[in-house]
Write an enzyme that holds these catalytic residues in place. Structure first.
Site, PDB file in Angstrom:
ATOM      1  N   ARG A  44       0.846  -1.205   0.000  1.00 53.26           N
ATOM      2  CA  ARG A  44       0.000   0.000   0.000  1.00 53.26           C
ATOM      3  C   ARG A  44       0.879   1.252   0.000  1.00 53.26           C
ATOM      4  O   ARG A  44       0.528   2.272  -0.582  1.00 53.26           O
ATOM      5  CB  ARG A  44      -0.957   0.007   1.205  1.00 53.26           C
ATOM      6  N   TYR A  57     -13.064  19.281 -15.377  1.00 56.98           N
ATOM      7  CA  TYR A  57     -13.537  17.908 -15.605  1.00 56.98           C
ATOM      8  C   TYR A  57     -14.768  17.639 -14.732  1.00 56.98           C
ATOM      9  O   TYR A  57     -14.766  17.969 -13.543  1.00 56.98           O
ATOM     10  CB  TYR A  57     -12.401  16.933 -15.261  1.00 56.98           C
ATOM     11  N   ASP A 103      -4.393  20.286 -13.760  1.00 50.19           N
ATOM     12  CA  ASP A 103      -4.743  18.978 -14.323  1.00 50.19           C
ATOM     13  C   ASP A 103      -4.224  18.976 -15.759  1.00 50.19           C
ATOM     14  O   ASP A 103      -4.749  19.691 -16.618  1.00 50.19           O
ATOM     15  CB  ASP A 103      -6.271  18.794 -14.263  1.00 50.19           C
ATOM     16  N   LYS A 155      -5.932   8.236 -19.605  1.00 50.49           N
ATOM     17  CA  LYS A 155      -6.117   8.857 -20.919  1.00 50.49           C
ATOM     18  C   LYS A 155      -4.840   8.718 -21.752  1.00 50.49           C
ATOM     19  O   LYS A 155      -4.432   7.618 -22.029  1.00 50.49           O
ATOM     20  CB  LYS A 155      -6.564  10.308 -20.734  1.00 50.49           C
TER      21      LYS A 155
HETATM   22  C1  LIG Z   1     -10.674  11.422 -16.950  1.00 50.61           C
HETATM   23  C2  LIG Z   1     -10.230  12.654 -16.311  1.00 50.61           C
HETATM   24  C3  LIG Z   1     -10.108  12.746 -14.921  1.00 50.61           C
HETATM   25  C4  LIG Z   1     -10.492  11.608 -13.995  1.00 50.61           C
HETATM   26  O1  LIG Z   1      -9.678  10.505 -14.175  1.00 50.61           O
HETATM   27  P1  LIG Z   1     -10.133   8.981 -13.926  1.00 50.61           P
HETATM   28  O2  LIG Z   1      -8.901   8.232 -14.268  1.00 50.61           O
HETATM   29  O3  LIG Z   1     -11.294   8.709 -14.830  1.00 50.61           O
HETATM   30  O4  LIG Z   1     -10.522   8.872 -12.496  1.00 50.61           O
HETATM   31  C5  LIG Z   1      -9.649  13.940 -14.390  1.00 50.61           C
HETATM   32  N1  LIG Z   1      -9.339  14.994 -15.176  1.00 50.61           N
HETATM   33  C6  LIG Z   1      -9.452  14.943 -16.510  1.00 50.61           C
HETATM   34  C7  LIG Z   1      -9.086  16.142 -17.319  1.00 50.61           C
HETATM   35  C8  LIG Z   1      -9.894  13.781 -17.137  1.00 50.61           C
HETATM   36  O5  LIG Z   1     -10.022  13.746 -18.462  1.00 50.61           O
END
Ligand SMILES: *Cc1c(COP(=O)(O)O)cnc(C)c1O
Length: 380
Positions: free
Chosen positions: A48, A100, A172, A197
């Site tokens: 963990r 997001y 982000d 992504k």
């Molecule tokens: C998909 C996404 C998230 C969240 O990520 P997960 O892996 O789905 O939890 C956060 N910020 C952006 C810009 C995203 O495209």
């Protein structure tokens, strides 16, 4: 000499495994690690807290983001919810307004009810930020390009305002990826990612990451991660690490294809408006050129004829899969108002401009002529 991006994507954090010589980082599928004597550990204790496959991924992403410290998470949301724990009761966050939708949901539906305050502000207009800053403002939360409207936030201007007010900035960087944009170099304190992504890039795992240059922030976020159990599994770390090795070549192709598709859509008579930061028609094209080294693979456009027209177009495409998510090698298409952004209240969607005519595509790395042909047939 510091190695270039493409080289680090493949090698950073990935030394051959010392015991066997395995060139590729093994999947250390174990929960615990042996100690030689009580308290005398070989480096790892319990998975963990740390796991060698995860360490390789963390070192790699930190290097690509030009940061000192990286942490991997089981999802992007888990990275975000762990970072936000650095706030205390009564603190205030200024967040970009088309953040997001999952981040909006967490801030608005959970954390606002736990004595944290959020203001959702159009950060693409930095001249209006100062009036939102309060004595208890602790974080400015940036996402650029934003989702789904691909607004660009001037990172350096925002970080300067934040620094002079003693406020932390978080960016982000999921949409741009470190291949096209390095927020830490522009003064941001913490970068977060959904590795689900582009970083993984193959739509076959869920993951997140945090990168920072600040040892205190790293220690604090790692403490929260371990204490709350936000640990990614080694197999998912392995997949992300493997995906990242081709990030540079994938991003180049995503961006080339996206540019050609954006230009095609701009000329199409059934399309009323195309939003892509690489187009000169994008209101912040100059800023995008200055701040990013490429424009990414996401395009948003407005189709003529309202919801029915959007719906039948989305049913007609063949190569593009009608699905949420983005950033994989395959092209995806979706309807934000009904799909990814349906959790936003209608009045928020309307205020942001997420209308029934709006379509978002994640351009994959297939042959661009096939992609254009698919769109052309479906647009009629
Ligand atoms: C998909 C996404 C998230 C969240 O990520 P997960 O892996 O789905 O939890 C956060 N910020 C952006 C810009 C995203 O495209």
């Amino acid at each position: 000499m510091k190695k270039k991006f493409e080289t680090r994507a493949i090698h950073a954090g990935c030394e051959p495994e010392p015991f066997t010589g395995a060139v590729m980082t093994p999947i250390f599928q174990t929960s615990t690690f042996v100690q030689e004597s009580p308290g005398q550990k070989k480096g790892y204790v319990y998975a963990r807290s740390h796991n060698p496959t995860r360490t390789a991924l963390e070192t790699n992403i930190a290097s690509l983001e030009e940061g000192k410290y990286g942490l991997a998470f089981p999802s992007g949301m888990s990275a975000i919810s762990t970072v936000i724990r650095i706030l205390g009761t009564g603190d205030h966050v200024i967040c970009c307004d088309d953040v997001y939708s999952g981040t909006f949901r967490m801030f608005e539906k959970i954390l606002s009810k736990q004595n944290l305050e959020f203001d959702f502000v159009d950060l693409s207009r930095p001249e209006f930020i100062e009036k939102h800053i309060k004595d208890n403002t602790k974080i400015i939360w940036i996402e650029t390009p934003s989702n789904p409207l691909l607004k660009i936030t001037d990172i350096e201007t925002i970080t300067n305002i934040a620094k002079s007010n003693n406020i932390l900035t978080v960016a982000d960087n999921t949409f741009a990826t470190p291949f096209f944009q390095n927020p830490l170099d522009l003064g941001v304190d913490i970068v977060v990612h959904s590795t689900t992504k582009y970083l993984n890039g193959h739509s076959d795992m869920i993951g997140g990451a945090v990168v920072t240059d600040d040892r205190k922030i790293y220690d604090q976020v790692h403490f929260f991660q371990n204490a709350t159990g936000a640990a990614p599994g080694p197999f998912d770390c392995f997949l992300a690490l493997r995906g990242i090795k081709t990030l540079a070549v994938r991003m180049e192709r995503h961006a080339d294809n996206a540019m050609k598709i954006a230009q095609f859509l701009e000329k199409h008579s059934n399309v009323t408006n195309v939003i892509y930061p690489g187009l000169e028609s994008h209101p912040q094209h100059e800023l995008a050129k200055r701040q990013m080294s490429g424009f990414g693979g996401m395009i948003t456009f407005f189709i003529k004829g309202g919801l029915e027209s959007a719906r039948s177009f989305l049913e007609r495409v063949e190569i593009f899969s009608l699905a949420e998510s983005l950033g994989g090698v395959e092209s995806l298409i979706e309807h934000p108002a009904i799909m990814t952004h349906s959790s936003l209240p209608q009045e928020v969607r309307e205020k942001l401009g997420i209308s029934d005519e709006l379509i978002r595509i994640s351009v994959g790395i297939e042959n661009v002529d096939d992609l254009i042909d698919d769109l052309d047939k479906a647009l009629l």
